[in-house]
Design a protein around this motif. Structure first.
Motif, PDB file in Angstrom:
ATOM      1  N   TRP A  24       6.475   2.993   1.788  1.00 37.35           N
ATOM      2  CA  TRP A  24       6.012   3.477   0.589  1.00 37.35           C
ATOM      3  C   TRP A  24       4.427   4.655   0.794  1.00 37.35           C
ATOM      4  CZ3 TRP A  24       0.881   1.664  -0.789  1.00 37.35           C
ATOM      5  CH2 TRP A  24       0.371   2.379  -2.008  1.00 37.35           C
ATOM      6  N   LEU A  25       3.844   4.098   1.781  1.00 35.90           N
ATOM      7  CA  LEU A  25       2.258   4.461   2.256  1.00 35.90           C
ATOM      8  C   LEU A  25       2.780   5.990   3.037  1.00 35.90           C
ATOM      9  CD1 LEU A  25      -0.532   4.658   2.169  1.00 35.90           C
ATOM     10  CD2 LEU A  25      -0.469   3.582   4.226  1.00 35.90           C
ATOM     11  N   VAL A  35       1.870  18.636  -1.887  1.00 38.95           N
ATOM     12  CA  VAL A  35       1.756  19.300  -3.128  1.00 38.95           C
ATOM     13  C   VAL A  35       0.098  19.640  -2.958  1.00 38.95           C
ATOM     14  CG1 VAL A  35       3.321  17.978  -4.632  1.00 38.95           C
ATOM     15  CG2 VAL A  35       1.028  17.167  -4.259  1.00 38.95           C
ATOM     16  N   GLY A  36      -0.412  19.737  -1.919  1.00 38.26           N
ATOM     17  CA  GLY A  36      -1.730  20.175  -1.674  1.00 38.26           C
ATOM     18  C   GLY A  36      -2.945  19.093  -1.995  1.00 38.26           C
ATOM     19  N   GLY A  37      -2.546  17.700  -1.814  1.00 37.92           N
ATOM     20  CA  GLY A  37      -3.547  16.834  -2.371  1.00 37.92           C
ATOM     21  C   GLY A  37      -3.965  16.157  -0.864  1.00 37.92           C
ATOM     22  N   VAL A  38      -4.845  15.081  -1.005  1.00 36.90           N
ATOM     23  CA  VAL A  38      -5.170  14.268   0.077  1.00 36.90           C
ATOM     24  C   VAL A  38      -5.374  12.788  -0.460  1.00 36.90           C
ATOM     25  CG1 VAL A  38      -6.509  16.335   1.275  1.00 36.90           C
ATOM     26  CG2 VAL A  38      -7.829  14.771  -0.507  1.00 36.90           C
ATOM     27  N   VAL A  39      -5.033  12.091   0.322  1.00 40.79           N
ATOM     28  CA  VAL A  39      -5.275  10.381   0.100  1.00 40.79           C
ATOM     29  C   VAL A  39      -6.500  10.390   0.474  1.00 40.79           C
ATOM     30  CG1 VAL A  39      -4.727   8.275   0.973  1.00 40.79           C
ATOM     31  CG2 VAL A  39      -2.874   9.951   1.041  1.00 40.79           C
ATOM     32  N   THR A  40      -7.374   9.565  -0.407  1.00 38.53           N
ATOM     33  CA  THR A  40      -8.776   9.482  -0.471  1.00 38.53           C
ATOM     34  C   THR A  40      -9.100   8.144  -0.195  1.00 38.53           C
ATOM     35  OG1 THR A  40      -8.727   9.186  -2.707  1.00 38.53           O
ATOM     36  CG2 THR A  40      -9.100  11.293  -1.953  1.00 38.53           C
ATOM     37  N   THR A  41      -8.318   6.967  -0.285  1.00 40.20           N
ATOM     38  CA  THR A  41      -8.922   5.792  -0.005  1.00 40.20           C
ATOM     39  C   THR A  41      -7.656   5.089   0.850  1.00 40.20           C
ATOM     40  OG1 THR A  41      -7.508   4.650  -1.805  1.00 40.20           O
ATOM     41  CG2 THR A  41      -9.944   5.635  -2.379  1.00 40.20           C
ATOM     42  N   SER A  42      -8.274   3.690   1.423  1.00 37.76           N
ATOM     43  CA  SER A  42      -7.542   3.122   2.433  1.00 37.76           C
ATOM     44  C   SER A  42      -6.545   2.167   1.285  1.00 37.76           C
ATOM     45  CB  SER A  42      -8.152   2.080   3.300  1.00 37.76           C
ATOM     46  OG  SER A  42      -8.819   1.460   2.502  1.00 37.76           O
ATOM     47  N   VAL A  43      -5.602   1.578   1.523  1.00 33.49           N
ATOM     48  CA  VAL A  43      -4.430   0.836   0.946  1.00 33.49           C
ATOM     49  C   VAL A  43      -5.161  -0.401   0.611  1.00 33.49           C
ATOM     50  CG1 VAL A  43      -2.255  -0.371   0.895  1.00 33.49           C
ATOM     51  CG2 VAL A  43      -2.420   1.842   1.776  1.00 33.49           C
ATOM     52  N   GLU A  44      -5.131  -0.996  -0.730  1.00 33.34           N
ATOM     53  CA  GLU A  44      -5.456  -2.281  -1.150  1.00 33.34           C
ATOM     54  C   GLU A  44      -4.259  -3.061  -1.277  1.00 33.34           C
ATOM     55  OE1 GLU A  44      -8.381  -2.400  -4.305  1.00 33.34           O
ATOM     56  OE2 GLU A  44      -8.533  -0.274  -3.776  1.00 33.34           O
ATOM     57  N   PRO A  46      -1.841  -6.470  -2.382  1.00 29.89           N
ATOM     58  CA  PRO A  46      -1.751  -7.331  -3.621  1.00 29.89           C
ATOM     59  C   PRO A  46      -2.683  -8.497  -3.467  1.00 29.89           C
ATOM     60  CG  PRO A  46       0.547  -6.619  -2.973  1.00 29.89           C
ATOM     61  CD  PRO A  46      -0.428  -6.068  -1.891  1.00 29.89           C
ATOM     62  N   THR A  47      -3.129  -9.090  -4.777  1.00 34.26           N
ATOM     63  CA  THR A  47      -3.990  -9.978  -4.521  1.00 34.26           C
ATOM     64  C   THR A  47      -3.937 -10.929  -5.838  1.00 34.26           C
ATOM     65  OG1 THR A  47      -6.310 -10.742  -3.931  1.00 34.26           O
ATOM     66  CG2 THR A  47      -6.199  -8.859  -5.369  1.00 34.26           C
ATOM     67  N   THR A  48      -4.823 -11.632  -5.988  1.00 32.93           N
ATOM     68  CA  THR A  48      -4.793 -12.685  -7.255  1.00 32.93           C
ATOM     69  C   THR A  48      -5.320 -11.711  -8.322  1.00 32.93           C
ATOM     70  OG1 THR A  48      -5.490 -14.742  -6.135  1.00 32.93           O
ATOM     71  CG2 THR A  48      -5.719 -14.557  -8.476  1.00 32.93           C
ATOM     72  N   GLY A  49      -4.609 -11.510  -9.405  1.00 36.18           N
ATOM     73  CA  GLY A  49      -5.033 -10.976 -10.751  1.00 36.18           C
ATOM     74  C   GLY A  49      -4.283  -9.140 -10.654  1.00 36.18           C
ATOM     75  N   ARG A  50      -3.723  -8.861  -9.370  1.00 31.66           N
ATOM     76  CA  ARG A  50      -3.159  -7.599  -9.118  1.00 31.66           C
ATOM     77  C   ARG A  50      -1.977  -7.763  -8.316  1.00 31.66           C
ATOM     78  NH1 ARG A  50      -4.169  -4.345  -5.152  1.00 31.66           N
ATOM     79  NH2 ARG A  50      -6.183  -5.292  -4.758  1.00 31.66           N
ATOM     80  N   ASN A  51      -0.786  -7.480  -8.825  1.00 33.48           N
ATOM     81  CA  ASN A  51       0.560  -7.810  -8.154  1.00 33.48           C
ATOM     82  C   ASN A  51       1.008  -6.316  -7.331  1.00 33.48           C
ATOM     83  OD1 ASN A  51       1.424  -6.391 -10.105  1.00 33.48           O
ATOM     84  ND2 ASN A  51       2.749  -7.889 -11.118  1.00 33.48           N
ATOM     85  N   HIS A  52       0.118  -5.463  -6.937  1.00 32.83           N
ATOM     86  CA  HIS A  52       0.601  -4.286  -6.474  1.00 32.83           C
ATOM     87  C   HIS A  52      -0.374  -3.586  -5.461  1.00 32.83           C
ATOM     88  CE1 HIS A  52      -1.941  -3.208 -10.013  1.00 32.83           C
ATOM     89  NE2 HIS A  52      -2.393  -2.274  -9.091  1.00 32.83           N
ATOM     90  N   TYR A  53       0.352  -2.905  -4.509  1.00 28.15           N
ATOM     91  CA  TYR A  53      -0.604  -2.258  -3.544  1.00 28.15           C
ATOM     92  C   TYR A  53      -1.283  -1.041  -4.254  1.00 28.15           C
ATOM     93  CZ  TYR A  53       1.943  -4.549   0.399  1.00 28.15           C
ATOM     94  OH  TYR A  53       2.354  -5.340   1.202  1.00 28.15           O
ATOM     95  N   ARG A  54      -2.069  -0.489  -4.041  1.00 28.64           N
ATOM     96  CA  ARG A  54      -2.950   0.773  -4.436  1.00 28.64           C
ATOM     97  C   ARG A  54      -3.657   1.481  -3.436  1.00 28.64           C
ATOM     98  NH1 ARG A  54      -6.921  -1.317  -8.849  1.00 28.64           N
ATOM     99  NH2 ARG A  54      -7.930  -2.302  -7.123  1.00 28.64           N
ATOM    100  N   VAL A  55      -3.563   2.680  -3.642  1.00 29.69           N
ATOM    101  CA  VAL A  55      -4.107   3.873  -2.866  1.00 29.69           C
ATOM    102  C   VAL A  55      -4.604   5.028  -3.630  1.00 29.69           C
ATOM    103  CG1 VAL A  55      -1.941   5.030  -2.221  1.00 29.69           C
ATOM    104  CG2 VAL A  55      -4.148   5.123  -0.590  1.00 29.69           C
ATOM    105  N   LEU A  68       0.598   3.199  -7.246  1.00 32.70           N
ATOM    106  CA  LEU A  68       0.703   2.089  -7.279  1.00 32.70           C
ATOM    107  C   LEU A  68       2.052   1.538  -6.731  1.00 32.70           C
ATOM    108  CD1 LEU A  68      -1.015   1.258 -10.782  1.00 32.70           C
ATOM    109  CD2 LEU A  68      -2.046   1.360  -8.611  1.00 32.70           C
ATOM    110  N   PHE A  69       2.165   0.621  -5.840  1.00 33.83           N
ATOM    111  CA  PHE A  69       3.410  -0.020  -5.401  1.00 33.83           C
ATOM    112  C   PHE A  69       3.577  -1.612  -5.821  1.00 33.83           C
ATOM    113  CE2 PHE A  69       6.038  -1.586  -1.649  1.00 33.83           C
ATOM    114  CZ  PHE A  69       7.237  -1.164  -2.414  1.00 33.83           C
TER     115      PHE A  69
END
Length: 108
Positions: A24-25, A35-44, A46-55, A68-69
């Motif tokens: 996915w990453l 599409v001319g964009g950039v990734v701006t954060t590292s991957v977070e 899943p953790t308690t209270g959030r069931n997805h990866y996020r970048v 989100l994944f």
């Protein structure tokens, strides 16, 4: 089960999946650059209270977006960036299917 039902809190537990998240990453990086964009954060992860990866990404027009994944449900969503503790405001959701060719969009 409909795709919107899978997005409800508590439907899936935090489910780290290193192989799926790596695929996915890689797609997030390639798609964002295409599409001319950039990734701006590292991957977070899943953790308690959030069931997805996020970048975080920044689109060509400068707009920030979170990708989100949810590995358990194979859902990918685009969400407006906001306070990290707030529930995301989703803009796009797709369900993915993995086959021998890689990740394919299954449904919207």
């Amino acid at each position: 089960m409909e795709i919107t039902q899978l997005l409800q809190a508590g439907v899936t537990k935090p489910h780290p999946d290193q192989a799926a998240s790596a695929t996915w990453l890689a797609l997030v990086h390639a798609s964002t650059r295409a599409v001319g964009g950039v990734v701006t954060t590292s991957v977070e992860e899943p953790t308690t209270g959030r069931n997805h990866y996020r970048v975080g990404v920044r689109l060509r027009d400068g707009r920030p977006l979170s990708i989100l994944f949810n590995a358990a449900a194979l859902l990918v969503a685009g969400a407006e960036r906001q306070d990290v503790n707030a529930a995301p405001t989703l803009t796009t959701v797709v369900r993915l299917k993995l086959d021998h060719l890689g990740w394919l969009i299954f449904s919207r």
